[in-house]
Design a protein around this motif. Structure first.
Motif, short mmCIF file in Angstrom:
data_model
loop_
_atom_site.label_atom_id
_atom_site.label_comp_id
_atom_site.label_asym_id
_atom_site.label_seq_id
_atom_site.Cartn_x
_atom_site.Cartn_y
_atom_site.Cartn_z
N LYS A 95 -20.29 41.63 -95.68
CA LYS A 95 -21.14 42.74 -95.28
C LYS A 95 -22.45 42.21 -94.73
O LYS A 95 -23.04 41.28 -95.25
CB LYS A 95 -21.41 43.64 -96.49
N GLY A 96 -22.92 42.81 -93.64
CA GLY A 96 -24.16 42.38 -93.02
C GLY A 96 -23.98 42.06 -91.56
O GLY A 96 -22.87 42.10 -91.01
N LEU A 97 -25.09 41.73 -90.90
CA LEU A 97 -25.09 41.55 -89.47
C LEU A 97 -24.27 40.35 -89.02
O LEU A 97 -23.54 40.42 -88.02
CB LEU A 97 -26.53 41.43 -88.96
N SER A 98 -24.36 39.24 -89.72
CA SER A 98 -23.61 38.05 -89.31
C SER A 98 -22.11 38.29 -89.38
O SER A 98 -21.36 37.94 -88.46
CB SER A 98 -23.99 36.84 -90.18
N GLY A 99 -21.65 38.90 -90.48
CA GLY A 99 -20.23 39.21 -90.59
C GLY A 99 -19.77 40.18 -89.51
O GLY A 99 -18.68 40.04 -88.95
N GLY A 100 -20.63 41.17 -89.21
CA GLY A 100 -20.29 42.11 -88.15
C GLY A 100 -20.19 41.44 -86.79
O GLY A 100 -19.28 41.74 -86.01
N ARG A 101 -21.10 40.55 -86.51
CA ARG A 101 -21.05 39.84 -85.23
C ARG A 101 -19.80 38.97 -85.14
O ARG A 101 -19.16 38.90 -84.08
CB ARG A 101 -22.32 38.99 -85.06
N ASN A 102 -19.47 38.29 -86.23
CA ASN A 102 -18.26 37.48 -86.21
C ASN A 102 -17.01 38.33 -85.97
O ASN A 102 -16.10 37.92 -85.25
CB ASN A 102 -18.13 36.71 -87.52
N THR A 103 -16.97 39.51 -86.57
CA THR A 103 -15.85 40.42 -86.34
C THR A 103 -15.80 40.83 -84.87
O THR A 103 -14.73 40.88 -84.26
CB THR A 103 -15.99 41.67 -87.23
N GLY A 104 -16.96 41.11 -84.29
CA GLY A 104 -17.01 41.47 -82.87
C GLY A 104 -16.53 40.35 -81.97
O GLY A 104 -15.83 40.58 -80.98
N ILE A 105 -16.90 39.13 -82.31
CA ILE A 105 -16.47 37.98 -81.52
C ILE A 105 -14.95 37.85 -81.55
O ILE A 105 -14.30 37.63 -80.53
CB ILE A 105 -17.13 36.69 -82.05
N SER A 106 -14.38 38.00 -82.73
CA SER A 106 -12.93 37.89 -82.87
C SER A 106 -12.20 38.98 -82.10
O SER A 106 -11.10 38.76 -81.59
CB SER A 106 -12.54 37.96 -84.35
N ALA A 107 -12.81 40.17 -82.02
CA ALA A 107 -12.17 41.30 -81.34
C ALA A 107 -12.35 41.24 -79.82
O ALA A 107 -11.54 41.80 -79.07
CB ALA A 107 -12.73 42.61 -81.86
N ALA A 108 -13.39 40.57 -79.35
CA ALA A 108 -13.74 40.59 -77.92
C ALA A 108 -12.74 39.79 -77.08
O ALA A 108 -12.19 38.79 -77.51
CB ALA A 108 -15.14 40.03 -77.72
N ARG A 109 -12.55 40.27 -75.83
CA ARG A 109 -11.63 39.61 -74.90
C ARG A 109 -12.35 38.98 -73.71
O ARG A 109 -11.72 38.32 -72.89
CB ARG A 109 -10.61 40.63 -74.39
N GLY A 110 -13.65 39.19 -73.59
CA GLY A 110 -14.39 38.71 -72.43
C GLY A 110 -14.65 37.22 -72.44
O GLY A 110 -14.60 36.56 -73.49
N ASP A 111 -14.96 36.69 -71.25
CA ASP A 111 -15.38 35.28 -71.14
C ASP A 111 -16.74 35.08 -71.79
O ASP A 111 -17.04 34.01 -72.31
CB ASP A 111 -15.47 34.87 -69.67
N VAL A 112 -17.57 36.12 -71.72
CA VAL A 112 -18.91 36.11 -72.31
C VAL A 112 -19.00 37.28 -73.27
O VAL A 112 -18.48 38.37 -73.00
CB VAL A 112 -20.00 36.23 -71.22
N ILE A 113 -19.65 37.05 -74.40
CA ILE A 113 -19.83 38.10 -75.40
C ILE A 113 -21.32 38.37 -75.53
O ILE A 113 -22.09 37.47 -75.88
CB ILE A 113 -19.23 37.69 -76.75
N ALA A 114 -21.73 39.60 -75.20
CA ALA A 114 -23.13 39.99 -75.25
C ALA A 114 -23.36 40.88 -76.46
O ALA A 114 -22.50 41.69 -76.83
CB ALA A 114 -23.54 40.71 -73.97
N PHE A 115 -24.54 40.75 -77.07
CA PHE A 115 -24.90 41.55 -78.23
C PHE A 115 -26.12 42.40 -77.91
O PHE A 115 -27.10 41.92 -77.34
CB PHE A 115 -25.21 40.64 -79.43
N LEU A 116 -26.04 43.67 -78.30
CA LEU A 116 -27.14 44.61 -78.13
C LEU A 116 -27.40 45.28 -79.47
O LEU A 116 -26.46 45.73 -80.15
CB LEU A 116 -26.78 45.67 -77.08
N ASP A 117 -28.67 45.36 -79.86
CA ASP A 117 -29.02 46.04 -81.11
C ASP A 117 -28.63 47.51 -81.04
O ASP A 117 -28.67 48.13 -79.97
CB ASP A 117 -30.52 45.91 -81.38
N ASP A 118 -28.32 48.08 -82.20
CA ASP A 118 -27.90 49.48 -82.23
C ASP A 118 -29.05 50.46 -82.06
O ASP A 118 -28.83 51.67 -81.90
CB ASP A 118 -27.14 49.79 -83.53
N ASP A 119 -30.28 49.97 -82.07
CA ASP A 119 -31.45 50.83 -81.86
C ASP A 119 -32.23 50.39 -80.62
O ASP A 119 -33.45 50.49 -80.55
CB ASP A 119 -32.36 50.85 -83.08
N ALA A 120 -31.48 49.90 -79.62
CA ALA A 120 -32.10 49.44 -78.38
C ALA A 120 -31.32 49.98 -77.19
O ALA A 120 -30.14 50.33 -77.30
CB ALA A 120 -32.13 47.91 -78.32
N VAL A 121 -32.00 50.06 -76.05
CA VAL A 121 -31.33 50.44 -74.80
C VAL A 121 -31.62 49.36 -73.77
O VAL A 121 -32.71 48.77 -73.73
CB VAL A 121 -31.81 51.81 -74.28
#
Length: 329
Positions: free
Chosen positions: A68-94
């Motif tokens: 649980k937490g941001l690092s675990g969430g990011r790792n999950t996102g990396i594993s799920a992503a299919r792109g050549d590049v993986i970009a991260f955006l905060d959930d309270d940012a535009v």
């Protein structure tokens, strides 16, 4: 060179940020350079997962499968992503419309393994007069002392970041005993530690700061208090101790030495000079710099005592995510 495909990952955890999450997703939809996919990683909140699944049929909604937490969430996102590049955006940012375009342009150079952008504060109320720009990092934003244009850096900031997929194959994922977790101290530095490991794994790797890749980060009123400022600085010191223990003090504190011996003293002098010219808030900003530095150093000293940092922070898994490393190689 062919433009890389980009997956955008947004880690979310609370329905209290519903409007902000939708705004973040919409800003990605409106990019001048379309991404391959938008992935929202939900951090152990089934209600939020169901609500997002129903509200955002064009996005991939996945549940955090790691700690649980941001690092675990990011790792999950990396594993799920299919792109050549993986970009991260905060959930309270535009993101600005050309955010991904400027990231993509940087990856023309195959040596570039990570690119971060400029994060501007979007104050919910107004910027406190006492708040020094040198400490905008305490609210997740770019700060005075960072490069003013595209430049090679030691590390990028986490809420406005991108990585070439192969970087995770080289260095593994984010450490889950470093960084933010709900209900804990306002920690950070998980992206700093990862970036250092990338460079240690591949000394020829280039990490860039791209000033034109801009996002706007919401700063709620509660983070405008001196108490939050001080606690965030203290937590940063604890985090730096974890980073130094992980990758070595030489690499882990290289940028901080210049920041504390050059950037901050200039800020104090500037603030006192402004006070002498009639802006009395200048003295308050100078004092805040001194308080922030003292709190950060205190956190680092406490965190450097063997075993103490775990009592101060939380128990967490050690080491980079080796499963992720194997998945991506």
């Amino acid at each position: 060179m062919t433009q890389p495909s980009i997956s955008v990952v947004i880690c979310v955890y609370t329905e209290q940020r519903w409007r902000e999450i939708l705004a973040a997703v919409e800003s990605v939809r409106q990019q001048s350079l379309r991404c391959l996919e938008i992935i929202l990683v939900v951090d152990y909140n089934p209600t939020l997962y169901d609500r997002l699944t129903n509200a955002l049929p064009d996005a991939r909604i996945v549940e955090n499968k790691e700690a649980k937490g941001l690092s675990g969430g990011r790792n999950t996102g990396i594993s799920a992503a299919r792109g050549d590049v993986i970009a991260f955006l905060d959930d309270d940012a535009v993101a600005d419309p050309d955010w991904l375009k400027f990231f993509s342009d940087c990856y023309v150079d195959p040596a570039v393994l990570a690119v971060g952008g400029r994060t501007l504060p979007n104050w919910e109320t107004m910027r406190p007069n006492w708040f020094p720009e040198e400490f905008d990092w305490t609210v997740g934003c770019s700060y005075l002392g960072m490069p003013r244009s595209r430049a090679v850096v030691r590390n990028i900031m986490g809420g406005n970041a991108s990585y070439r997929r192969e970087a995770f194959g080289l260095a593994g994922g984010f450490r889950t005993n470093i960084g933010r977790a709900a209900g804990k101290r306002p920690l950070g530095c998980e992206e700093t530690e990862l970036c250092i490991r990338i460079r240690q794994s591949s000394p020829a790797a280039v990490l860039l700061f791209e000033n034109q890749a801009v996002i706007h980060h919401l700063i709620p009123a509660i983070r405008c208090r001196l108490s939050y400022f001080t606690s965030r600085c203290y937590a940063e010191g604890l985090s730096k101790a974890l980073v130094a223990a992980s990758v070595g003090a030489q690499d882990g504190l290289s940028t901080e030495r210049s920041y504390s011996t050059r950037t901050l003293p200039r800020g104090v002098v500037r603030g006192l000079g402004q006070a002498m010219l009639g802006d009395l808030w200048g003295a308050a900003r100078a004092a805040a710099i001194a308080i922030g530095l003292a709190a950060t150093v205190a956190g680092y000293v406490v965190g450097s005592v063997p075993g103490r940092v775990h009592r101060e922070v939380r128990a967490g898994r050690r080491g980079p995510n080796q499963e992720l490393s194997r998945d991506l190689t």
